[in-house]
Design a protein around this motif. Structure first.
Motif, PDB file in Angstrom:
ATOM      1  N   ARG A 193       0.980  -0.889  -0.084  1.00 41.79           N
ATOM      2  CA  ARG A 193       0.186   0.501   0.039  1.00 41.79           C
ATOM      3  C   ARG A 193       1.019   1.145  -0.001  1.00 41.79           C
ATOM      4  O   ARG A 193       0.857   2.585  -0.310  1.00 41.79           O
ATOM      5  N   VAL A 194       1.849   1.473   1.149  1.00 43.28           N
ATOM      6  CA  VAL A 194       2.805   2.271   1.202  1.00 43.28           C
ATOM      7  C   VAL A 194       3.499   2.747  -0.163  1.00 43.28           C
ATOM      8  O   VAL A 194       4.015   4.084  -0.468  1.00 43.28           O
ATOM      9  N   LEU A 195       3.901   1.585  -1.064  1.00 41.82           N
ATOM     10  CA  LEU A 195       5.273   1.721  -1.837  1.00 41.82           C
ATOM     11  C   LEU A 195       4.468   2.216  -3.437  1.00 41.82           C
ATOM     12  O   LEU A 195       4.817   2.166  -4.108  1.00 41.82           O
ATOM     13  N   THR A 196       3.341   1.670  -3.417  1.00 38.14           N
ATOM     14  CA  THR A 196       2.157   2.437  -4.571  1.00 38.14           C
ATOM     15  C   THR A 196       1.840   4.364  -4.764  1.00 38.14           C
ATOM     16  O   THR A 196       2.158   4.132  -5.468  1.00 38.14           O
ATOM     17  N   LYS A 197       1.834   4.547  -2.759  1.00 40.30           N
ATOM     18  CA  LYS A 197       1.806   5.655  -3.113  1.00 40.30           C
ATOM     19  C   LYS A 197       2.829   6.041  -3.936  1.00 40.30           C
ATOM     20  O   LYS A 197       2.250   7.092  -4.475  1.00 40.30           O
ATOM     21  N   ARG A 198       3.688   5.520  -2.817  1.00 41.45           N
ATOM     22  CA  ARG A 198       5.751   6.365  -2.999  1.00 41.45           C
ATOM     23  C   ARG A 198       5.725   6.616  -4.908  1.00 41.45           C
ATOM     24  O   ARG A 198       6.349   7.242  -4.955  1.00 41.45           O
ATOM     25  N   ALA A 199       5.042   5.857  -5.153  1.00 45.43           N
ATOM     26  CA  ALA A 199       5.712   5.014  -7.000  1.00 45.43           C
ATOM     27  C   ALA A 199       4.420   5.702  -7.108  1.00 45.43           C
ATOM     28  O   ALA A 199       5.088   6.796  -8.398  1.00 45.43           O
ATOM     29  N   ILE A 200       3.560   6.016  -7.198  1.00 45.91           N
ATOM     30  CA  ILE A 200       2.641   6.690  -8.156  1.00 45.91           C
ATOM     31  C   ILE A 200       2.697   8.399  -7.955  1.00 45.91           C
ATOM     32  O   ILE A 200       3.422   9.132  -8.461  1.00 45.91           O
ATOM     33  N   ARG A 201       3.132   8.254  -6.687  1.00 45.37           N
ATOM     34  CA  ARG A 201       3.933  10.078  -7.263  1.00 45.37           C
ATOM     35  C   ARG A 201       5.249  10.863  -7.364  1.00 45.37           C
ATOM     36  O   ARG A 201       5.380  11.177  -7.614  1.00 45.37           O
ATOM     37  N   LYS A 202       5.903   9.326  -7.514  1.00 39.71           N
ATOM     38  CA  LYS A 202       7.299   9.252  -7.686  1.00 39.71           C
ATOM     39  C   LYS A 202       7.111   9.921  -9.712  1.00 39.71           C
ATOM     40  O   LYS A 202       7.323  10.678 -10.244  1.00 39.71           O
ATOM     41  N   ALA A 203       6.325   9.189  -9.716  1.00 38.94           N
ATOM     42  CA  ALA A 203       5.557   9.357 -11.193  1.00 38.94           C
ATOM     43  C   ALA A 203       4.949  10.334 -11.276  1.00 38.94           C
ATOM     44  O   ALA A 203       5.325  11.057 -12.762  1.00 38.94           O
ATOM     45  N   LEU A 204       4.445  10.198 -10.638  1.00 35.92           N
ATOM     46  CA  LEU A 204       3.335  12.039 -10.966  1.00 35.92           C
ATOM     47  C   LEU A 204       4.608  12.797 -11.370  1.00 35.92           C
ATOM     48  O   LEU A 204       4.525  13.886 -11.773  1.00 35.92           O
ATOM     49  N   ALA A 205       5.267  13.047  -9.985  1.00 43.39           N
ATOM     50  CA  ALA A 205       6.420  14.098 -10.297  1.00 43.39           C
ATOM     51  C   ALA A 205       7.260  13.854 -11.188  1.00 43.39           C
ATOM     52  O   ALA A 205       7.849  15.181 -11.829  1.00 43.39           O
ATOM     53  N   ARG A 206       7.790  13.164 -11.690  1.00 45.10           N
ATOM     54  CA  ARG A 206       8.576  13.170 -13.385  1.00 45.10           C
ATOM     55  C   ARG A 206       7.681  13.375 -14.674  1.00 45.10           C
ATOM     56  O   ARG A 206       8.098  14.260 -15.182  1.00 45.10           O
ATOM     57  N   ALA A 207       6.343  13.414 -14.604  1.00 45.18           N
ATOM     58  CA  ALA A 207       5.631  13.490 -15.277  1.00 45.18           C
ATOM     59  C   ALA A 207       5.522  15.062 -15.926  1.00 45.18           C
ATOM     60  O   ALA A 207       5.918  15.834 -16.364  1.00 45.18           O
ATOM     61  N   GLN A 208       5.921  15.935 -13.962  1.00 43.46           N
ATOM     62  CA  GLN A 208       5.003  16.776 -14.091  1.00 43.46           C
ATOM     63  C   GLN A 208       6.595  17.302 -14.278  1.00 43.46           C
ATOM     64  O   GLN A 208       6.275  19.197 -13.469  1.00 43.46           O
TER      65      GLN A 208
END
Lengths: 164, 290
Positions: free
Chosen positions: B272-287
């Protein structure tokens, strides 16, 4: 299950032996070539005490078959010193007390040698990452890092001397 | 320990290798990097009366980007992926994953094709390729065929590869506009398999997710996509609630086993925690950030 003839250039010298296909490179080095500086520290491909340079690249010799080294160049810890002179890495481990029991040391030196061949001036993080496949139970790694830094500096000095 | 006895061939061409596979049938296994196979054979967990070593075949290791596809030869060493500029700059999820596979020595021998064909759910590339929606190319006696990654992992250590086929190439779609991706792995120590790891590739417009593929490492017997987590994201603004919902979905749909790396509950919550971290990092890279 037949035997295979394997010819390897070991520390600059061509050697030929007959092995079973299943003979691991580390056993070939220790038992067929009588070079016992390369160590076996685990059974699980974790510890890196068996590290050697195969065609110049650092590998865990416990996870390569001897037949896979056929026609290739192999460098072990015994090949580091030249004409009785210690390699700067060996000197570094001595000067900086980079070993206690010495079991991991040949593997550490071979890994460090590979690092320095690609990156002559590594930062501390780069050294720690490069030896991440080599485990040490004695030193806590700090003196090992210092030993590699010593060697890097000495090798750079030697390079500059040659160039001058 | 040492392995059982086997016959060994080192063909110098792919057709030779395929012919050997045909000849020896289920007795034969391909030896690529050997960094999973040799330890398994030493523990007598795996055995093959015949090993076909494909390390002497030229031209099987390459990294090429063209026409919207990153093509990677199956024998490309993990170390080569680590060193690749195009991987590091344009495929950061792959760069993230490669850097945490085992250790640098293993990475000098291990291959991306072997990592996938071995289909150990603890391996890192399966989740990454699921997130990339990669295509895999195999060569057999009847020629070449292409497989979608969603069809590739069929069970524990099982893939859609026939016994007489060799994986030759992995094809990854180039990043689209709004692409963001990341691989986040937690391991007990350097070189270990994941306690849990998440591969996430998103397409975002501003803060809104328009596409998502998420792969999970070592929390199921077969490498899996977190489809529930993906569905929680697609069409949504990626705020805290949505990201938490995705994390909870991934935790619920994974199927970890208890072992020395952790209990089932621990691995689920870490997922659960790592899924959130991966999403946040992916989002940051997209932006545009990191």
């Amino acid at each position: 299950m037949s035997k295979h003839e394997v010819t390897v250039t070991v520390n600059g010298e061509q050697q030929t032996r007959e092995v079973e296909a299943r003979t691991l490179l580390v056993h070939f080095i220790r038992e067929d070539l009588d070079l016992t500086g390369t160590h076996i520290g685990c059974d699980s491909t974790h510890c890196g005490a068996c590290t050697v340079l195969l065609d110049g690249t650092a590998v865990k010799s416990c996870t390569v078959f001897a037949v896979q080294a056929n026609g290739k160049e192999l460098q072990t810890i015994e090949g580091m010193a030249q004409n009785g002179t210690l390699h700067p890495l060996q000197e570094g481990f001595w000067e900086k007390h980079g070993l206690q029991c010495g079991y991991c040391t040949p593997g550490m030196i071979m890994s460090a040698s590979y690092l320095l061949s690609r990156n002559p001036n590594p930062g501390e993080d780069e050294i720690r990452e490069a030896i991440a496949g080599n485990l040490c139970r004695c030193t806590g790694y700090n003196k090992i890092v210092e030993a590699v830094q010593y060697a890097a500096e000495k090798m750079q000095d030697q390079e500059e001397e040659v160039a001058a | 320990m040492i392995t059982g006895k086997f016959d060994y061939y080192a063909p110098s061409s792919l057709p030779e290798a395929v012919a050997l596979l045909q000849e020896h049938g289920y007795d034969a296994k391909i030896l690529a990097g050997g960094q999973s196979l040799i330890p398994a054979m030493r523990y007598r967990l795996a055995m093959a009366p015949v090993l076909i070593d494909i390390n002497e075949i030229e031209g099987l290791g390459y990294i090429r980007e063209s026409d919207g596809v990153l093509s990677i030869g199956a024998m490309t060493r993990e170390a080569a992926l680590e060193d690749s500029d195009v991987v590091r700059t344009r495929y950061p999820m792959l760069a993230d994953a490669t850097a945490v596979i085992a250790d640098p020595l293993v990475r000098n021998r291990a291959t991306v094709g072997g990592n996938l064909a071995h289909a150990d759910p603890a391996n890192d590339h399966p989740a990454v390729m699921l997130a990339y929606n990669a295509e895999l190319v195999a060569l057999g006696p009847n020629g070449t065929r292409t497989m979608a990654i969603d069809d590739f992992f069929t069970g524990l250590f099982e893939t859609a590869l026939e016994n007489n086929e060799i994986l030759t190439e992995i094809r990854i779609p180039a990043p689209a506009a709004g692409n963001g991706e990341a691989y986040i792995k937690v391991e007990r120590k350097v070189g270990d398999y994941a306690v849990s790891a998440i591969a996430a590739r998103l397409t975002v417009e501003g803060n809104r997710c328009t596409a998502a593929r998420i792969g999970l490492t070592n929390v199921s017997p077969t490498p899996m996509r977190a489809r529930g987590a993906e569905q929680a994201l697609v069409g949504q603004e990626l705020n805290d609630e949505v990201i938490e919902a995705a994390g909870q979905a991934a935790a619920a749909e994974c199927d970890p086993s208890a072992d020395l790396r952790g209990s089932v509950d621990y691995k689920r919550d870490l997922t659960r925690v790592l899924t959130k971290r991966a999403i946040r990092k992916a989002l940051a890279r997209a932006q545009g950030g990191e």
